[in-house]
Design a protein around this motif. Structure first.
Motif, short mmCIF file in Angstrom:
data_model
loop_
_atom_site.label_atom_id
_atom_site.label_comp_id
_atom_site.label_asym_id
_atom_site.label_seq_id
_atom_site.Cartn_x
_atom_site.Cartn_y
_atom_site.Cartn_z
N GLU A 123 -8.34 -26.83 -5.83
CA GLU A 123 -7.38 -26.88 -6.94
C GLU A 123 -6.63 -25.57 -7.13
N LEU A 124 -7.09 -24.51 -6.50
CA LEU A 124 -6.41 -23.21 -6.58
C LEU A 124 -5.65 -22.89 -5.29
N GLY A 125 -5.54 -23.87 -4.41
CA GLY A 125 -4.76 -23.66 -3.20
C GLY A 125 -5.56 -23.35 -1.96
N GLY A 126 -6.89 -23.43 -2.04
CA GLY A 126 -7.73 -23.18 -0.87
C GLY A 126 -8.28 -24.48 -0.31
N SER A 127 -9.42 -24.38 0.35
CA SER A 127 -10.04 -25.57 0.95
C SER A 127 -11.50 -25.73 0.55
N LEU A 128 -11.96 -24.94 -0.45
CA LEU A 128 -13.36 -24.96 -0.84
C LEU A 128 -13.61 -26.04 -1.90
N ARG A 129 -14.66 -26.80 -1.69
CA ARG A 129 -15.09 -27.76 -2.70
C ARG A 129 -16.08 -27.07 -3.65
N ILE A 130 -15.82 -27.20 -4.94
CA ILE A 130 -16.63 -26.49 -5.94
C ILE A 130 -18.12 -26.86 -5.82
N ALA A 131 -18.39 -28.10 -5.47
CA ALA A 131 -19.78 -28.54 -5.35
C ALA A 131 -20.54 -27.74 -4.29
N ASP A 132 -19.78 -27.24 -3.30
CA ASP A 132 -20.43 -26.47 -2.23
C ASP A 132 -20.60 -25.02 -2.59
N CYS A 133 -20.03 -24.64 -3.75
CA CYS A 133 -20.05 -23.22 -4.11
C CYS A 133 -21.03 -23.00 -5.27
N VAL A 134 -22.27 -22.67 -4.96
CA VAL A 134 -23.27 -22.42 -5.99
C VAL A 134 -23.72 -20.96 -5.86
N PRO A 135 -23.53 -20.15 -6.91
CA PRO A 135 -23.94 -18.74 -6.81
C PRO A 135 -25.41 -18.61 -6.44
N SER A 136 -25.69 -17.77 -5.51
CA SER A 136 -27.07 -17.55 -5.08
C SER A 136 -27.65 -16.37 -5.83
N ALA A 137 -28.96 -16.40 -6.01
CA ALA A 137 -29.61 -15.34 -6.75
C ALA A 137 -29.59 -14.07 -5.93
N LEU A 166 -5.55 -14.44 6.20
CA LEU A 166 -5.30 -15.63 5.38
C LEU A 166 -6.27 -16.76 5.73
N HIS A 167 -6.44 -16.99 7.02
CA HIS A 167 -7.33 -18.07 7.46
C HIS A 167 -8.80 -17.78 7.14
N SER A 168 -9.13 -16.52 6.99
CA SER A 168 -10.51 -16.16 6.63
C SER A 168 -10.78 -16.37 5.15
N LEU A 169 -9.73 -16.25 4.31
CA LEU A 169 -9.92 -16.32 2.86
C LEU A 169 -9.73 -17.72 2.29
N ILE A 170 -8.91 -18.54 2.93
CA ILE A 170 -8.62 -19.88 2.40
C ILE A 170 -9.88 -20.72 2.18
N PRO A 171 -10.87 -20.68 3.10
CA PRO A 171 -12.08 -21.50 2.88
C PRO A 171 -12.92 -21.04 1.69
N LEU A 172 -12.62 -19.87 1.10
CA LEU A 172 -13.39 -19.36 -0.03
C LEU A 172 -12.76 -19.69 -1.36
N VAL A 173 -11.56 -20.28 -1.34
CA VAL A 173 -10.81 -20.58 -2.57
C VAL A 173 -10.88 -22.08 -2.84
N PRO A 174 -11.18 -22.47 -4.08
CA PRO A 174 -11.26 -23.90 -4.41
C PRO A 174 -9.96 -24.65 -4.12
N THR A 204 -11.41 -14.37 -12.99
CA THR A 204 -12.69 -14.81 -12.45
C THR A 204 -12.74 -14.51 -10.95
N TRP A 205 -13.90 -14.76 -10.36
CA TRP A 205 -14.06 -14.55 -8.92
C TRP A 205 -13.07 -15.40 -8.13
N HIS A 206 -12.98 -16.68 -8.49
CA HIS A 206 -12.08 -17.56 -7.75
C HIS A 206 -10.61 -17.22 -7.98
N LEU A 207 -10.25 -16.78 -9.19
CA LEU A 207 -8.87 -16.36 -9.44
C LEU A 207 -8.52 -15.13 -8.61
N ARG A 208 -9.46 -14.23 -8.46
CA ARG A 208 -9.20 -13.02 -7.66
C ARG A 208 -8.98 -13.38 -6.19
N LEU A 209 -9.77 -14.35 -5.71
CA LEU A 209 -9.57 -14.77 -4.33
C LEU A 209 -8.24 -15.53 -4.18
#
Length: 447
Positions: free
Chosen positions: A433-447, A423-431, A251-256
């Motif tokens: 639970e996958l080792g990043g700092s992104l909250r899933i609620a904040d990640c909504v795919p945009s059209a 590394l510091h640029s990519l960590i905020p994009l990873v959830p 998935t997108w998040h697994l790739r990140l």
């Protein structure tokens, strides 16, 4: 033992000397006493008293008492000296016996790894590796018996082959119910194969990190070389992207997450190893994935410590599409060379394409050459993303990842970021639970 013999000889000499002194002192004392006793018997008391008054009063008695006291002191000194020397000898004997037992026990322990490798032909490289193992327990790895590798891989049966690349064949090995590992039969062709094998064993025996493959041991059998690693259940990144599944499990998040894991491994090599290490062979086939899709760097045969000057002794990695331009042109090798290779891997994750596409009737084209004009165009970028992940991410995140990739593959190394910055640029994009700092609620795919 030499010290014990020396003390024994000193004790014997001292004893003999003291006995001689006592005998020499005893003779005149005896004659003097006897002489006075005779005089005491033959002469009358009055005459004896007169003589005693004429001479120094009490002289004979003083002489007798003096010699008796001296003899007693010498005897006591002899007894004390003998007791001390005997105690010292007893202590040294006990210490020598204890030391011999300790050395024997230690030698027995050191001999065990060699015994486990019975049946292995010992050549100079084998002896050198065993010396390295025993010299540093902290950085030691196991020596596997060749027969055990044959049994674990069913005589290296084709059905157990996990992957194959220029560095060798990778087999699934089942040693028992508890240990399932990957055995790599290293390609021994070429003049540098032994050096690369030794380089990988030396480095991986010292490097311990969650995003770097763990080396369990090695085996040298005649001309064959084997490396035993932790089992990576999901194979390599190349197999996942370009194999039968065509990236469907990623998935997108697994790739990140994979990108973050790889950058963490490189950061450890560049920033925390002393001296810093340049992997120099980073590519999707050398990024292995465990059961949770956590990525680990492997294949350290070409790795070098930073600051190497002699480019004639540095072989180019087998896949030129991951090699930085300055290294091909001028032989410059720095940590920025790994950053370039990482940029190529990041493009593969984004587009699900090989680093070089070989199309019929057309010249092969690298992914960098093909993608660069489209990566900087926001209107065209979503169209080149892998169809498996298309429309599954926030476009802002996609633009940010594309921008990182563009910076990493810049022709001029000074324009590329440090891997720590990546590394510091990519960590905020990873959830989270996958080792990043992104909250899933904040990640909504945009059209």
């Amino acid at each position: 033992m030499n010290l014990a013999l020396l003390l024994i000889s000193m004790w014997v000499s001292t004893t003999s000397l003291l006995v001689t002194i006592i005998e020499a002192r005893a003779e005149p004392t005896s004659s003097t006493i006897s002489g006075h006793i005779i005089l005491f018997e033959e002469e009358p008391i009055t005459q004896f008293s007169a003589k005693m008054e004429a001479q120094s009063p009490g002289l004979p008695e003083v002489r007798v008492v003096h010699h008796q006291d001296l003899n007693k002191r010498i005897l006591i000194a002899l007894i004390v000296a003998s007791t001390l020397l005997g105690g010292i000898l007893l202590f040294l004997s006990c210490f020598w016996i204890y030391r011999q037992k300790t050395l024997k026990h230690s030698n027995g322990k050191k001999g065990k790894p060699i015994e486990t490798a019975k049946g292995m032909q010992f050549n100079p490289m084998t002896v050198e590796f065993n010396t390295l193992r025993m010299g540093s327990r902290k950085g030691s790895v196991a020596v596997f018996n060749y027969q055990s590798l044959e049994d674990a891989t069913n005589n290296f049966n084709e059905s157990n082959i996990l992957s194959e690349d220029g560095s060798g064949l990778l087999y699934r090995a089942s040693f028992d119910d508890k240990l399932i590992a990957a055995v790599k039969k290293v390609n021994s062709e070429g003049p540098d194969s032994d050096r690369e094998f030794k380089n990988e064993v030396n480095l991986l025996s010292k490097i311990k990190h969650q995003n770097i493959i763990r080396l369990l041991g090695y085996c040298i059998h005649s001309e064959a070389r084997f490396l035993v690693y932790d089992m990576m259940q999901n194979g390599s990144l190349e197999t996942q992207l370009c194999g039968p599944n065509h990236g469907s499990a990623l998935t997108w998040h697994l790739r990140l997450k994979i990108a973050v894991d790889v950058s963490r491994g490189l950061e450890y090599l560049h920033e925390h190893c002393n001296p810093p290490v340049v992997h120099r062979g980073l590519k999707s086939s050398n990024i292995l994935l465990d059961s949770n899709f956590s990525a680990k760097l492997s294949d350290f045969g070409l790795a070098v410590t930073a600051g190497m000057k002699d480019k004639d002794n540095i072989k180019l990695s087998g896949t030129l599409d991951y090699v930085a331009p300055e290294y091909i042109l001028d032989g410059q090798l720095t940590d920025k060379s790994d950053v370039y290779a990482f940029g190529v891997v990041l493009l593969e994750l984004l587009m699900g394409r090989k680093s070089v596409e070989n199309k019929a009737g057309a010249e092969s084209q690298s992914i960098v050459t093909w993608a660069m004009p489209q990566l900087t165009d926001r209107s065209r970028l979503p169209n080149i993303v892998d169809c498996v992940i298309k429309d599954t991410m926030d476009l802002k995140h996609l633009y940010q990842v594309a921008a990182v990739a563009v910076l990493c593959v810049q022709p001029e190394p000074s324009y590329r970021p440090l891997i720590t910055d990546v590394l510091h640029s990519l960590i905020p994009l990873v959830p989270i639970e996958l080792g990043g700092s992104l909250r899933i609620a904040d990640c909504v795919p945009s059209a």
